[in-house]
Design a protein around this motif. Structure first.
Motif, PDB file in Angstrom:
ATOM      1  N   LEU A 251      -7.285   4.979 -14.785  1.00 28.52           N
ATOM      2  CA  LEU A 251      -8.474   5.219 -13.975  1.00 28.52           C
ATOM      3  C   LEU A 251      -9.725   4.841 -14.780  1.00 28.52           C
ATOM      4  CD1 LEU A 251      -7.574   8.691 -12.401  1.00 28.52           C
ATOM      5  CD2 LEU A 251      -7.256   6.407 -11.432  1.00 28.52           C
ATOM      6  N   LEU A 274      -7.545   0.545 -12.367  1.00 28.20           N
ATOM      7  CA  LEU A 274      -8.410   0.807 -11.210  1.00 28.20           C
ATOM      8  C   LEU A 274      -9.828   1.052 -11.704  1.00 28.20           C
ATOM      9  CD1 LEU A 274      -8.685   1.398  -8.110  1.00 28.20           C
ATOM     10  CD2 LEU A 274      -8.297   3.818  -8.696  1.00 28.20           C
ATOM     11  N   TYR A 348     -11.415   6.262  -6.617  1.00 28.41           N
ATOM     12  CA  TYR A 348     -10.285   7.185  -6.633  1.00 28.41           C
ATOM     13  C   TYR A 348     -10.641   8.537  -6.029  1.00 28.41           C
ATOM     14  CZ  TYR A 348      -5.943   9.248  -8.371  1.00 28.41           C
ATOM     15  OH  TYR A 348      -4.691   9.842  -8.462  1.00 28.41           O
ATOM     16  N   GLN A 359      -1.273  11.897   0.079  1.00 25.93           N
ATOM     17  CA  GLN A 359      -0.962  11.298  -1.214  1.00 25.93           C
ATOM     18  C   GLN A 359       0.477  11.610  -1.604  1.00 25.93           C
ATOM     19  OE1 GLN A 359      -3.080   9.247  -3.278  1.00 25.93           O
ATOM     20  NE2 GLN A 359      -0.967   8.886  -3.943  1.00 25.93           N
ATOM     21  N   CYS A 368      -6.909   9.146 -17.799  1.00 23.68           N
ATOM     22  CA  CYS A 368      -8.264   9.473 -17.350  1.00 23.68           C
ATOM     23  C   CYS A 368      -9.115   9.645 -18.601  1.00 23.68           C
ATOM     24  CB  CYS A 368      -8.249  10.741 -16.498  1.00 23.68           C
ATOM     25  SG  CYS A 368      -9.851  11.135 -15.766  1.00 23.68           S
ATOM     26  N   MET A 387     -10.502  15.087  -7.390  1.00 26.23           N
ATOM     27  CA  MET A 387      -9.830  14.075  -8.204  1.00 26.23           C
ATOM     28  C   MET A 387      -8.675  14.698  -8.985  1.00 26.23           C
ATOM     29  SD  MET A 387     -11.301  11.700 -11.298  1.00 26.23           S
ATOM     30  CE  MET A 387     -11.203  13.077 -12.441  1.00 26.23           C
ATOM     31  N   ARG A 390      -5.747  15.211  -6.639  1.00 25.98           N
ATOM     32  CA  ARG A 390      -5.052  13.972  -6.279  1.00 25.98           C
ATOM     33  C   ARG A 390      -4.208  13.463  -7.433  1.00 25.98           C
ATOM     34  NH1 ARG A 390      -7.676   8.151  -4.274  1.00 25.98           N
ATOM     35  NH2 ARG A 390      -5.652   7.250  -3.673  1.00 25.98           N
ATOM     36  N   HIS A 394      -0.342  12.599  -7.300  1.00 29.51           N
ATOM     37  CA  HIS A 394       0.029  11.218  -7.568  1.00 29.51           C
ATOM     38  C   HIS A 394       1.102  11.103  -8.638  1.00 29.51           C
ATOM     39  CE1 HIS A 394      -2.212   7.134  -6.865  1.00 29.51           C
ATOM     40  NE2 HIS A 394      -0.958   7.100  -6.452  1.00 29.51           N
TER      41      HIS A 394
END
Length: 477
Positions: A251, A274, A348, A359, A368, A387, A390, A394
């Motif tokens: 991320l 990402l 994100y 998700q 991260c 976040m 998620r 994920h």
């Protein structure tokens, strides 16, 4: 009785009236013996210089006519006639400086000392220098008239009323009717804009607002000067079983240097980078194509010239990301680098909590690194919590979140980038030292965490601790 218009001649023939016929020529007298008789038409000088020249004859044809002649027309336009005059030339006879026709400026008088002394006996008397004032000075009085014999040889010098306005453009027309009205230049008046309401974020730099998400163009140049090895990579390489053959999500990948080095060294099954900035994603894909262009080509394959890659950039096309739900299964190239790296652009942070239900788990490890501060400033506490939730959904069972949070002291340096950031900064209640307790709470669901270490860098601002949060049972080597 005959009419006054017509007259009958003795022979019976009607003749024209006397005032229409030219007068009869005078009788010619017999010239004396030995004297040549004068010509019928005396030559009259026309310009005073060529006394013996013949008078100019009239042109019978012209090449400047309208084009009706046989000779053609050289120039367009009406036919012009030369002005002629039969009067004698008038030569100048009055010279103001006392000269004559041969010496109009009377320069010969300078050679005579007596004449020169008499002319320069009295020096001219200049008037006083006028001063600048709002009211114009009275007009100068004309000198008294005198005869030419008693004329004062002094020269009178005329000065303007106002030395700053020699043409008297600003004079009052009421005082002197001969003066024209003052002329003013009308310039377009620019309306002053009303003052805008000031806020606490007005003095921020406009150029810094482009990096409100921490999307710096040369981030790795500040963190790893001289393209040195990223110290965070050493901490991750101490546990290679977490990454080798697994699916990773990075991320906030920025230019993708850490992701490329990690994929080259530890060979994950799939690594997806990402970032929210499309320019940084394009730069990461360019770096990926550069890695692909350095691969060994098969024998007999035609190689492109090096000048093409130097001028146009990497030649290889970036690989297509795998279809969602593919997991960590290898493709036709297996886990070979660089075919296991992909970069996409996106945000994100979801817009609302209801989207968290959609998700599904896809990755084994999520990175991260140095991202929590920018999510916190742009979306507040709710965005950061969304976040974290998620990320937990994920991850697959046994997945790992590698987190590098920024300290709270660094938040205040960027709180005035935008007005939204400033408002969110004032409302933050979840501080970075509380992230551990929140991630381990039942609201998120992580089971345990461990401190991987603090990388040592040349800049103290980048010396931040890195944590690993486990979903379920920790992965054993």
């Amino acid at each position: 009785m005959s009419s006054p218009v017509e007259a009958q001649s003795p022979g019976g023939v009607v003749s024209a009236p006397s005032f229409l016929s030219p007068p009869p020529p005078p009788p010619l007298s017999k010239p004396a013996p030995g004297v040549k008789p004068p010509s019928a038409t005396p030559r009259v000088p026309r310009n005073g210089l060529r006394t013996g020249a013949a008078p100019p004859q009239r042109r019978r044809s012209s090449f400047t006519g309208g084009g009706g002649g046989s000779g053609g027309c050289l120039r367009g336009g009406p036919r012009r006639r030369r002005a002629t005059s039969d009067c004698d030339p008038v030569l100048p006879c009055n010279f103001l400086l006392g000269g004559n026709i041969f010496d109009p400026l009377n320069l010969n008088s300078l050679l005579d000392e007596e004449v020169n002394r008499a002319l320069n006996a009295a020096s001219p008397e200049p008037s006083s220098v006028p001063q600048r004032s709002s009211s114009p000075a009275p007009p100068p009085q004309p000198p008294p008239s005198s005869s030419s014999a008693s004329r004062d040889p002094a020269v009178r010098i005329l000065r303007p009323r106002d030395i700053t306005d020699p043409l008297c453009l600003t004079c009052d027309p009421s005082g002197d009717p001969g003066l024209s009205r003052s002329r003013k230049r009308h310039r377009p008046h620019r309306r002053s804009q009303p003052p805008q309401p000031s806020s606490a974020c007005d003095h921020r730099a406009s150029s810094s607002s482009r990096f409100q998400y921490g999307n710096y163009r040369r981030y790795y140049g500040y963190r790893t000067p001289a393209r040195s090895e990223d110290p965070r990579l050493r901490l991750l390489m101490q546990r290679p079983h977490w990454i080798r053959g697994r699916a990773l999500l990075d991320l906030g990948c920025n230019e993708g240097r850490l992701a490329l080095n990690l994929a080259r060294s530890l060979r994950p099954a799939r690594l997806l980078g990402l970032d929210i900035d499309p320019a940084l994603v394009r730069c990461a894909r360019r770096n990926l194509r550069r890695e692909q262009g350095q691969e060994q080509r098969p024998a007999g394959a035609a190689a492109f010239p090096q000048a093409l890659a130097a001028c146009r950039g990497p030649i290889a096309a970036p690989p297509l990301p795998p279809q969602p739900g593919g997991g960590g299964e290898p493709d036709a190239h297996g886990h070979d680098f660089p075919h296991n790296v992909y970069f996409v652009q996106g945000n994100y942070v979801l817009e609302r909590d209801e989207l968290l239900e959609t998700q599904s788990p896809e990755f084994d490890v999520i990175l991260c690194l140095s991202l929590t501060k920018w999510v916190h400033l742009n979306w507040g506490d709710e965005g950061l919590k969304r976040m974290f939730k998620r990320i937990y959904r994920h991850l697959r069972p046994g997945g790992i979140l590698i987190l590098e949070p920024q300290p709270w002291a660094s938040y205040g340096k960027r709180k005035k980038l935008t007005e939204t950031i400033f408002k969110n900064y004032q409302q933050i209640t979840l501080k970075p030292d509380q992230f551990t307790s929140y991630l381990l709470s039942s609201e998120v669901g992580f089971s345990s965490y461990e401190l991987l270490g603090t990388p040592q860098t040349s800049s103290k601002g980048f010396q931040r601790p890195i944590y690993a949060f486990h979903k379920g049972q920790a992965v054993v080597e």
